[in-house]
Design a protein around this motif. Structure first.
Motif, PDB file in Angstrom:
ATOM      1  N   ASP A 151       1.024  -1.297  -0.128  1.00 24.41           N
ATOM      2  CA  ASP A 151       0.222   0.041   0.111  1.00 24.41           C
ATOM      3  C   ASP A 151       0.888   1.201  -0.088  1.00 24.41           C
ATOM      4  N   ALA A 152       0.379   2.315  -0.764  1.00 23.46           N
ATOM      5  CA  ALA A 152       1.264   3.490  -0.942  1.00 23.46           C
ATOM      6  C   ALA A 152       1.132   3.999   0.548  1.00 23.46           C
ATOM      7  N   LYS A 153       2.022   4.870   0.754  1.00 25.29           N
ATOM      8  CA  LYS A 153       2.374   5.735   1.907  1.00 25.29           C
ATOM      9  C   LYS A 153       1.534   7.065   1.960  1.00 25.29           C
ATOM     10  N   THR A 154       0.758   7.465   2.987  1.00 26.39           N
ATOM     11  CA  THR A 154       0.442   8.468   2.956  1.00 26.39           C
ATOM     12  C   THR A 154       0.875   9.880   3.863  1.00 26.39           C
ATOM     13  N   THR A 155       0.748  11.000   3.787  1.00 21.83           N
ATOM     14  CA  THR A 155       1.267  11.796   4.725  1.00 21.83           C
ATOM     15  C   THR A 155       0.219  12.887   4.721  1.00 21.83           C
ATOM     16  N   GLN A 156      -0.173  13.174   6.026  1.00 24.00           N
ATOM     17  CA  GLN A 156      -1.273  14.069   6.348  1.00 24.00           C
ATOM     18  C   GLN A 156      -0.550  15.027   7.447  1.00 24.00           C
ATOM     19  N   PRO A 157      -1.255  16.371   7.667  1.00 20.17           N
ATOM     20  CA  PRO A 157      -0.714  17.148   8.851  1.00 20.17           C
ATOM     21  C   PRO A 157      -1.243  16.577  10.028  1.00 20.17           C
ATOM     22  N   PRO A 158      -0.459  16.796  10.855  1.00 23.27           N
ATOM     23  CA  PRO A 158      -0.929  16.239  12.372  1.00 23.27           C
ATOM     24  C   PRO A 158      -2.255  16.724  12.942  1.00 23.27           C
TER      25      PRO A 158
ATOM     26  N   SER B 252       2.275  10.271  -2.971  1.00 21.16           N
ATOM     27  CA  SER B 252       3.028  10.682  -4.459  1.00 21.16           C
ATOM     28  C   SER B 252       3.295   9.379  -4.921  1.00 21.16           C
ATOM     29  N   THR B 253       3.379   8.113  -3.978  1.00 25.64           N
ATOM     30  CA  THR B 253       3.799   6.757  -4.698  1.00 25.64           C
ATOM     31  C   THR B 253       2.708   5.934  -4.964  1.00 25.64           C
ATOM     32  N   ILE B 254       1.393   6.546  -5.134  1.00 25.64           N
ATOM     33  CA  ILE B 254       0.093   5.782  -5.329  1.00 25.64           C
ATOM     34  C   ILE B 254       0.314   5.067  -6.928  1.00 25.64           C
ATOM     35  N   SER B 255       0.041   3.693  -6.856  1.00 23.73           N
ATOM     36  CA  SER B 255       0.065   3.029  -8.089  1.00 23.73           C
ATOM     37  C   SER B 255      -1.584   3.233  -8.970  1.00 23.73           C
ATOM     38  N   GLY B 256      -1.676   2.584 -10.064  1.00 22.74           N
ATOM     39  CA  GLY B 256      -2.845   3.081 -10.812  1.00 22.74           C
ATOM     40  C   GLY B 256      -4.224   2.038 -10.272  1.00 22.74           C
ATOM     41  N   ASN B 257      -3.965   1.098  -9.689  1.00 21.89           N
ATOM     42  CA  ASN B 257      -5.030   0.274  -9.074  1.00 21.89           C
ATOM     43  C   ASN B 257      -5.341   0.584  -7.592  1.00 21.89           C
ATOM     44  N   GLU B 258      -4.736   1.596  -6.853  1.00 21.98           N
ATOM     45  CA  GLU B 258      -5.025   1.817  -5.567  1.00 21.98           C
ATOM     46  C   GLU B 258      -6.042   2.907  -5.576  1.00 21.98           C
ATOM     47  N   TYR B 259      -6.770   2.670  -4.403  1.00 20.97           N
ATOM     48  CA  TYR B 259      -7.825   3.808  -4.213  1.00 20.97           C
ATOM     49  C   TYR B 259      -7.653   4.621  -3.108  1.00 20.97           C
ATOM     50  N   VAL B 260      -8.132   5.760  -2.763  1.00 23.87           N
ATOM     51  CA  VAL B 260      -7.877   6.563  -1.699  1.00 23.87           C
ATOM     52  C   VAL B 260      -9.458   6.323  -1.003  1.00 23.87           C
ATOM     53  N   TYR B 261      -8.925   5.937   0.310  1.00 23.40           N
ATOM     54  CA  TYR B 261     -10.315   5.951   1.214  1.00 23.40           C
ATOM     55  C   TYR B 261     -10.054   6.857   2.346  1.00 23.40           C
TER      56      TYR B 261
ATOM     57  N   THR C 242      -6.339  14.857  -7.296  1.00 26.00           N
ATOM     58  CA  THR C 242      -5.591  15.534  -8.219  1.00 26.00           C
ATOM     59  C   THR C 242      -5.494  14.620  -9.627  1.00 26.00           C
ATOM     60  N   GLU C 243      -5.314  15.396 -10.582  1.00 26.34           N
ATOM     61  CA  GLU C 243      -5.273  14.682 -12.138  1.00 26.34           C
ATOM     62  C   GLU C 243      -4.064  13.730 -12.147  1.00 26.34           C
ATOM     63  N   ASP C 244      -2.916  13.937 -11.562  1.00 26.56           N
ATOM     64  CA  ASP C 244      -1.976  12.880 -11.360  1.00 26.56           C
ATOM     65  C   ASP C 244      -1.936  11.939 -10.129  1.00 26.56           C
ATOM     66  N   ARG C 245      -3.077  12.071  -9.263  1.00 29.68           N
ATOM     67  CA  ARG C 245      -3.348  11.239  -8.336  1.00 29.68           C
ATOM     68  C   ARG C 245      -2.318  11.165  -7.242  1.00 29.68           C
ATOM     69  N   LYS C 246      -1.628  12.066  -7.002  1.00 30.51           N
ATOM     70  CA  LYS C 246      -0.460  12.271  -6.136  1.00 30.51           C
ATOM     71  C   LYS C 246      -0.900  12.757  -4.868  1.00 30.51           C
ATOM     72  N   SER C 247      -2.228  13.291  -4.760  1.00 32.01           N
ATOM     73  CA  SER C 247      -2.560  13.984  -3.420  1.00 32.01           C
ATOM     74  C   SER C 247      -4.283  13.958  -3.670  1.00 32.01           C
TER      75      SER C 247
ATOM     76  N   VAL D  77      -4.263   4.880   1.300  1.00 28.19           N
ATOM     77  CA  VAL D  77      -4.471   4.486  -0.046  1.00 28.19           C
ATOM     78  C   VAL D  77      -4.106   2.671  -0.179  1.00 28.19           C
ATOM     79  N   ARG D  78      -4.993   2.220  -0.927  1.00 24.92           N
ATOM     80  CA  ARG D  78      -4.710   0.791  -1.018  1.00 24.92           C
ATOM     81  C   ARG D  78      -5.417   0.132  -2.153  1.00 24.92           C
ATOM     82  N   ASN D  79      -4.889  -1.045  -2.618  1.00 26.97           N
ATOM     83  CA  ASN D  79      -5.260  -1.918  -3.491  1.00 26.97           C
ATOM     84  C   ASN D  79      -6.551  -3.010  -2.905  1.00 26.97           C
ATOM     85  N   PRO D  80      -7.665  -2.780  -3.037  1.00 23.12           N
ATOM     86  CA  PRO D  80      -8.675  -3.590  -2.338  1.00 23.12           C
ATOM     87  C   PRO D  80      -8.790  -4.930  -2.903  1.00 23.12           C
ATOM     88  N   THR D  81      -8.586  -5.275  -3.948  1.00 23.87           N
ATOM     89  CA  THR D  81      -8.615  -6.415  -4.550  1.00 23.87           C
ATOM     90  C   THR D  81      -7.909  -7.853  -3.781  1.00 23.87           C
ATOM     91  N   LEU D  82      -8.309  -8.848  -3.981  1.00 21.08           N
ATOM     92  CA  LEU D  82      -7.577  -9.898  -3.396  1.00 21.08           C
ATOM     93  C   LEU D  82      -6.341 -10.183  -4.419  1.00 21.08           C
TER      94      LEU D  82
END
Lengths: 115, 116
Positions: free
Chosen positions: B1-8, B25-34, B65-70, B90-95
């Motif tokens: 799963d891609a790493k996320t950064t949020q303000p504390p 920023s490291t999100i891949s094409g099949n990963e969703y944002v939850y 965003t269009e590039d899906r990095k944020s 951020v994660r890919n929920p498929t088995l």
């Protein structure tokens, strides 16, 4: 449409006793997840179960902890010979059968205190 | 799963929109944002998720965003009851393969405080 139910909501155990935490998933959900939240820490995944099957237990401590989700009845998280470090909030979540995108619905949690 | 950064932490005035950012920023094409939130001492609550299109439901809007990095979670009219820790995941929920990786990995999140 009842949500995820957990009981008891609060559980006090002395060191060395056993703790049993129950989770009834939402209607129609066949997948259950257990998470633990230690005081002042984030939620950590423990185990993922389907009916009569453990899918992923990579987050479970190797000893004293076990989980089951029988064909009938709630999912049970069992902690044997509890120690003070087991004091935490234990949350159960459920989700529907696999699909491309899904969400998990959490219960209110069981707060375990080991004295 | 891609790493996320949020303000504390963030503050928001009651009745105003709360905009919570998340970098992935490291999100891949099949990963969703939850997005989930946890109101003090309660179980986490699902808010919304998306892949690349903006999403809206009765609770919030999700702008990716269009590039899906944020992405940004928007609570249009924050109330005191929206005070909570908000988690971007951020994660890919498929088995996958023989097992599955469907668990949620919670980071530190953003503590949103709605002020009267």
């Amino acid at each position: 449409n009842a949500g995820v139910m957990q009981n008891p909501r609060h559980l006090v155990r002395r060191r060395g006793q056993e703790a049993r935490l129950r989770c009834s998933p939402m209607k129609g959900h066949s997948h259950v997840y257990w998470y633990r939240q230690l005081p002042e820490e984030g939620l950590k995944f423990m185990v993922y179960l389907q009916k009569e099957n453990i899918i992923d237990e990579s987050g479970m401590p190797k000893e004293r902890f076990s989980a089951e989700f029988p064909k009938e009845g709630p999912s049970i998280l069992r902690i044997q010979q509890v120690v003070r470090g087991d004091s935490a909030a234990y949350f159960c979540a459920s989700s529907p059968p696999p699909q491309v995108a899904y969400e998990q619905y959490f219960g209110p949690g069981t707060r375990l205190t080991v004295t | 799963d891609a790493k996320t950064t949020q303000p504390p932490s963030m503050d928001c005035a009651e009745g105003r929109a709360a905009n919570l950012p998340c970098n992935h920023s490291t999100i891949s094409g099949n990963e969703y944002v939850y997005w989930y939130r946890q109101i003090h001492s309660q179980g986490p609550q699902y808010i919304i998720h998306g892949l690349k299109n903006n999403e809206t439901n009765e609770m919030a809007s999700l702008i990716i965003t269009e590039d899906r990095k944020s992405s940004t979670l928007i609570l249009p009219h924050a109330t005191l009851r929206d005070t909570a820790v908000y988690y971007c995941i951020v994660r890919n929920p498929t088995l996958i393969s023989s097992g599955s990786a469907r668990q949620l990995t919670f980071g530190s999140g953003t503590q949103l405080t709605v002020l009267p």
